[in-house]
Structures are given as C-alpha cells and as structure tokens.
Design a protein around this motif. Structure first.
Motif, PDB file in Angstrom:
ATOM      1  N   THR A  40       0.821  -1.209   0.000  1.00 16.36           N
ATOM      2  CA  THR A  40       0.000   0.000   0.000  1.00 16.36           C
ATOM      3  C   THR A  40       0.855   1.259   0.000  1.00 16.36           C
ATOM      4  O   THR A  40       2.023   1.235   0.374  1.00 16.36           O
ATOM      5  N   CYS A  41       0.226   2.335  -0.416  1.00 14.82           N
ATOM      6  CA  CYS A  41       0.794   3.672  -0.273  1.00 14.82           C
ATOM      7  C   CYS A  41      -0.364   4.567   0.136  1.00 14.82           C
ATOM      8  O   CYS A  41      -1.358   4.665  -0.596  1.00 14.82           O
ATOM      9  N   GLY A  42      -0.261   5.178   1.310  1.00 15.31           N
ATOM     10  CA  GLY A  42      -1.430   5.859   1.858  1.00 15.31           C
ATOM     11  C   GLY A  42      -2.486   4.802   2.138  1.00 15.31           C
ATOM     12  O   GLY A  42      -2.209   3.771   2.727  1.00 15.31           O
ATOM     13  N   ASN A  43      -3.704   5.041   1.679  1.00 18.78           N
ATOM     14  CA  ASN A  43      -4.771   4.057   1.858  1.00 18.78           C
ATOM     15  C   ASN A  43      -5.005   3.221   0.609  1.00 18.78           C
ATOM     16  O   ASN A  43      -5.965   2.456   0.549  1.00 18.78           O
ATOM     17  N   GLU A  44      -4.142   3.349  -0.391  1.00 15.65           N
ATOM     18  CA  GLU A  44      -4.356   2.683  -1.675  1.00 15.65           C
ATOM     19  C   GLU A  44      -3.548   1.381  -1.763  1.00 15.65           C
ATOM     20  O   GLU A  44      -2.344   1.369  -1.504  1.00 15.65           O
ATOM     21  N   VAL A  45      -4.222   0.311  -2.138  1.00 15.31           N
ATOM     22  CA  VAL A  45      -3.550  -0.957  -2.385  1.00 15.31           C
ATOM     23  C   VAL A  45      -2.937  -0.903  -3.787  1.00 15.31           C
ATOM     24  O   VAL A  45      -3.629  -0.594  -4.765  1.00 15.31           O
ATOM     25  N   LEU A  46      -1.635  -1.190  -3.868  1.00 16.21           N
ATOM     26  CA  LEU A  46      -0.921  -1.171  -5.142  1.00 16.21           C
ATOM     27  C   LEU A  46      -0.588  -2.562  -5.657  1.00 16.21           C
ATOM     28  O   LEU A  46      -0.328  -2.741  -6.849  1.00 16.21           O
ATOM     29  N   GLY A  47      -0.543  -3.536  -4.747  1.00 16.52           N
ATOM     30  CA  GLY A  47      -0.160  -4.872  -5.179  1.00 16.52           C
ATOM     31  C   GLY A  47      -0.153  -5.855  -4.029  1.00 16.52           C
ATOM     32  O   GLY A  47      -0.636  -5.565  -2.932  1.00 16.52           O
ATOM     33  N   ARG A  48       0.423  -7.005  -4.306  1.00 16.34           N
ATOM     34  CA  ARG A  48       0.508  -8.103  -3.337  1.00 16.34           C
ATOM     35  C   ARG A  48       1.918  -8.664  -3.357  1.00 16.34           C
ATOM     36  O   ARG A  48       2.539  -8.763  -4.405  1.00 16.34           O
ATOM     37  N   ILE A  49       2.402  -9.053  -2.188  1.00 13.81           N
ATOM     38  CA  ILE A  49       3.662  -9.788  -2.077  1.00 13.81           C
ATOM     39  C   ILE A  49       3.486 -10.858  -1.024  1.00 13.81           C
ATOM     40  O   ILE A  49       2.752 -10.654  -0.040  1.00 13.81           O
ATOM     41  N   ALA A  50       4.104 -12.006  -1.250  1.00 11.70           N
ATOM     42  CA  ALA A  50       3.909 -13.127  -0.338  1.00 11.70           C
ATOM     43  C   ALA A  50       5.175 -13.971  -0.256  1.00 11.70           C
ATOM     44  O   ALA A  50       6.003 -13.963  -1.172  1.00 11.70           O
TER      45      ALA A  50
END
Length: 194
Positions: A88-98
């Motif tokens: 995330t950046c701020g309240n925005e989801v940008l992607g996923r990592i696992a």
C-alpha cells in the motif's frame, strides 16, 4: 512422526507465529500490511487484469472467496506456512507480495508478487520484494529466498534482479500459464548477498 534433525532448525517452530505478522515499510512510502476484509474488492478486481490473469493461474471466483483466502493467509501465518501482504501507499492498495513454501528447518522460502496496472513501472514490486526479503533474511532468520517467473515475463525478471535476487538458471517447462507451459527462471537471494 517426523524423524529428529541431525542439525538444529534454522528457525525454531513457533518463532514466527509467536508475534503477529509484521507490518513492513519500503522506500517511497510503501507499507506492507496483512490483508483485511475491506481489501476484498480491490484484490478481486486485480484478477480481472489480463496480465495478472495470465501469470497467476489460481484466481478467485468472487469477493467472498477472496475473504476466504484472506482467512487462509491469516491461518497460514499462525501455522507458519506463509505470509501475504497488501502493498500500500497511503490508503491505496498497489499490489501483493507473499512468501510461501516455508521450510523452517532449512530456512528457505519462496516469494511471489503482482502489481496493479496503475502502479506498474514505478518500482513497486522491487521495493516491496526488497522489504520482505530484508525482513525474512535478517529478522525472521531465513537463509535463502527464491522465486520463479516465466522466461517471457520480463517485468518480473527486472523486479527480481533489482531486489537482489540473482538469476540461477532456467527450469524447463515447469509451469502452466494461460497460454500453456512455460520455461521458468529461478532467482534467489541468500543471507549475505550484496
């Protein structure tokens, strides 16, 4: 019953789950946090993107299934099987990592990631991968992290290399994507890599 190891485990059982899944920070204001139910819509929408659908053959069928996946992720952490973060950046989801396929005895785990179309090209994946790998190799006690991507997925290859994952070789015809079997590049980062 498992046979006893002749060497001590790299990460003792219970060491990861003793604490909540960590919230990690990355350069450029990125915050990696566990998924929450209100993220289900954006997560489900991500799998409508043709590139994500092409490279990730396991896809949710509904937002309800996404929420089930989030619960699986939570339990995966509790049972020391894996961890999945919203990037995330701020309240925005940008992607996923696992990280997954955890082998605590040997201190080895696999990594995977995707980035939403609007955030691509801004270095989100390599920054998130660097943050996760730094935590995993330094604080969590892993010795080796690896990832695989199609030899045709140039963006994933660039992200891996930028995050310090060296190319180790090609696994022939290892994975199926939406257009059939692909050769896969194997990358890895080990503790002590520069």
């Amino acid at each position: 019953m498992r046979s006893p190891l002749s060497t001590p485990p790299a990460i003792p059982a219970g060491a990861l789950a003793a604490d909540p899944q960590p919230v990690l920070t990355a350069t450029g204001g990125l915050v990696l946090r566990p998924w929450v139910p209100s993220d289900a819509a954006v997560f489900f929408a991500a799998y409508q993107d043709p590139a994500i659908r092409h490279w990730h053959t396991r896809q949710p069928a509904s937002e309800a299934q996404v929420r089930d996946w989030f619960e699986d992720y939570r339990q995966g952490w509790e049972h020391e099987k894996g961890a999945s973060w919203a990037v995330t950046c701020g309240n925005e989801v940008l992607g996923r990592i696992a990280i997954g396929s955890l082998n605590l005895d040997d201190g080895v785990a696999g990594c995977g990631y995707w980035v939403l179309p609007a955030a691509r090209g801004a270095g989100v994946a390599p920054r998130a991968l660097t943050a996760v790998s730094t935590w995993a190799l330094d604080k969590a006690g892993f010795h080796r992290l690896h990832l695989s991507h199609s030899t045709r997925n140039d963006a994933s290859c660039r992200a891996a290399v930028k995050a310090g994952f060296r190319l180790e070789g090609t696994k022939r015809s290892e994975a199926i994507h939406s257009d059939g079997r692909h050769d896969m590049h194997l990358h890895a980062r080990i503790r002590g890599d520069e």
